[in-house]
Design an enzyme around this catalytic site. Structure first.
Site, PDB file in Angstrom:
ATOM      1  N   SER A   1     129.894   2.421  26.615  1.00 29.05           N
ATOM      2  CA  SER A   1     128.868   3.313  27.154  1.00 29.05           C
ATOM      3  C   SER A   1     127.664   3.452  26.236  1.00 29.05           C
ATOM      4  O   SER A   1     126.591   3.863  26.676  1.00 29.05           O
ATOM      5  CB  SER A   1     129.466   4.696  27.437  1.00 29.05           C
TER       6      SER A   1
ATOM      7  N   ASP B   1     128.517  16.634  24.896  1.00 28.33           N
ATOM      8  CA  ASP B   1     128.465  15.196  24.624  1.00 28.33           C
ATOM      9  C   ASP B   1     127.746  15.000  23.300  1.00 28.33           C
ATOM     10  O   ASP B   1     126.523  15.142  23.210  1.00 28.33           O
ATOM     11  CB  ASP B   1     127.729  14.458  25.750  1.00 28.33           C
TER      12      ASP B   1
ATOM     13  N   HIS C   1     126.797  10.186  22.957  1.00 28.06           N
ATOM     14  CA  HIS C   1     125.636   9.486  23.521  1.00 28.06           C
ATOM     15  C   HIS C   1     124.353  10.185  23.103  1.00 28.06           C
ATOM     16  O   HIS C   1     124.383  11.216  22.423  1.00 28.06           O
ATOM     17  CB  HIS C   1     125.769   9.424  25.045  1.00 28.06           C
TER      18      HIS C   1
END
Length: 429
Positions: free
Chosen positions: A151, A392, A395
């Site tokens: 990702s 998160d 990312h």
């Protein structure tokens, strides 16, 4: 921006032209001239838009030529430096780019602190220019750029698409096996191949196995398209940190955090090394065996910044980069070391074939210094309310620090192209 400049030009003309006319023309004519200007304003013709040369099979990037006395820039270590303030706005934002993943569109999701947008990476040894989308597109004329991995690869390609879309809109095209975008202006394709282990594997899930199943010596499906790739950017690491069972030669080699399965826990450093080595060897053999080289870049590990455990309400709420020297964590540094070593090992093997370029895009330190650049709670739209708030801290917000990865990628591509041009020039004489 062109329209804004035109308005400014007209305003400047209207202010200065009467003064000029007062000097150059007879006084009795001045009232007539001024009335004419009021009812029929004068405007400068706008500059014609830059025309892109139609790509052809012989198109080459517009880079300095060795035949004209230019030399390639001295290689720079982009991995060491510091983050410095930059007053310029990002090239794109959450509303101008349509390809931003919702969970990384931090400002649109309600993040009010925007100071994280106004920093740039300054290497100690050289200058890192701002990303130039036209140059990048020229470098991929008639080519296929493939991002392969997890990702974070997706995060980087979404940053790149936003940067490039400021000058040329990509079109999403159907392709079995990847997410692909096409830039008709340059006959260039950019693809994302989802492959979190690079080699063949099955990810753990709530509905499937509770641990990853990874075959360290088997090619993943994406490898069948290697023959059509001109530049490959590999991204791997994060999925090796969760419970896994590793296979080699069809037999269990060992596992990671797999209590109750009866296998030997071998950690993940060795399996990660084996997977990356097998991947690089496969690329070299597939491309080199056909006499068709490829540029390969391994993007090093991107550290996370959880204060606490990621699955136990860990957060990342810092609003500034680390301004003093902060040592990269032991695990993060070891993963980076493995990746750097395997790139060097692959270079030795690649010497058997021509036309290969293998490099490491070393972003570990510069990423570690940016605890403020993650979505945090703003992975969801206005997240604060009743119940658990997931953060998160892996990312990166878009726009954000990850855009610097693509600035360095562009500089590496320019250097690769220049070196290749010099090799071709010397071999032709």
């Amino acid at each position: 921006m062109r329209g804004a400049n035109s308005i400014k030009d007209q305003s400047l003309i209207k202010r200065l032209l009467p003064c000029t006319l007062h000097i150059l023309l007879p006084i009795p004519l001045l009232p007539i001239i001024l009335l004419s200007l009021y009812f029929y304003p004068f405007s400068l013709p706008s500059s014609p838009p830059t025309k892109l040369s139609p790509p052809s099979s012989t198109s080459t990037p517009l880079l300095p030529s060795a035949e004209k006395g230019y030399v390639c820039d001295t290689p720079c270590d982009y991995s060491n430096g510091r983050w410095v303030r930059d007053k310029r706005d990002p090239l794109y934002n959450g509303t101008t780019c349509a390809t931003i993943k919702e969970s990384q569109n931090c400002i649109i999701n309600g993040r009010q602190d925007s100071s994280y947008l106004y920093w740039r990476w300054k290497p100690n040894q050289c200058h890192l220019p701002r990303f130039e989308p036209n140059t990048f597109l020229q470098l991929i004329v008639n080519k296929h750029l493939a991002f392969v991995g997890d990702s974070l690869a997706r995060n980087q390609i979404e940053s790149l698409l936003c940067l490039l879309s400021t000058v040329s809109a990509p079109k999403r095209v159907h392709h079995k096996g990847s997410r692909r975008w096409y830039f008709a202006s340059h006959n260039a394709s950019v693809s994302l191949y989802w492959s979190p282990f690079l080699v063949q594997g099955v990810q753990r899930s709530n509905t499937g196995p509770l641990h990853n199943i990874v075959h360290l010596d088997r090619n993943e499906k994406w490898a069948k398209d290697v023959h059509e790739m001109d530049l490959i950017v590999l991204s791997v690491g994060n999925w090796f940190l969760v419970p896994s069972v590793f296979y080699e030669g069809g037999k269990v080699l060992g596992c990671l955090n797999c209590e109750g399965l009866g296998y030997t826990d071998i950690g993940f450093y060795g399996p990660l090394r084996k997977a990356l080595r097998a991947t690089l060897s496969s690329i070299i053999e597939k491309k080199g065996g056909k006499g068709n080289g490829v540029n390969v870049i391994v993007r090093t590990f991107s550290p996370s910044h959880f204060d606490g455990d990621w699955d136990k309400e860990g957060t990342c709420s810092k609003t500034r980069p680390y301004m003093k020297e902060m040592k990269v964590g032991e695990v993060d540094e070891e993963i980076r070391r493995i990746e750097m070593e395997e790139v060097e090992n692959a270079k030795v093997k690649a010497k058997e074939f021509g036309g290969f370029s293998l490099e490491a895009l070393d972003v570990t330190k510069l990423s570690w210094l940016r605890p403020d650049g993650h979505p945090g709670a703003y992975m969801n739209h206005f997240p604060f309310g009743p119940g658990h708030v997931q953060n998160d801290c892996v990312h990166w917000c878009l726009p954000g620090p990850i855009d610097s990865w693509n600035e360095i990628l562009l500089e590496m591509m320019k250097s690769q192209e220049c070196r290749l041009s010099l090799v071709n020039l010397s071999s032709s004489h």
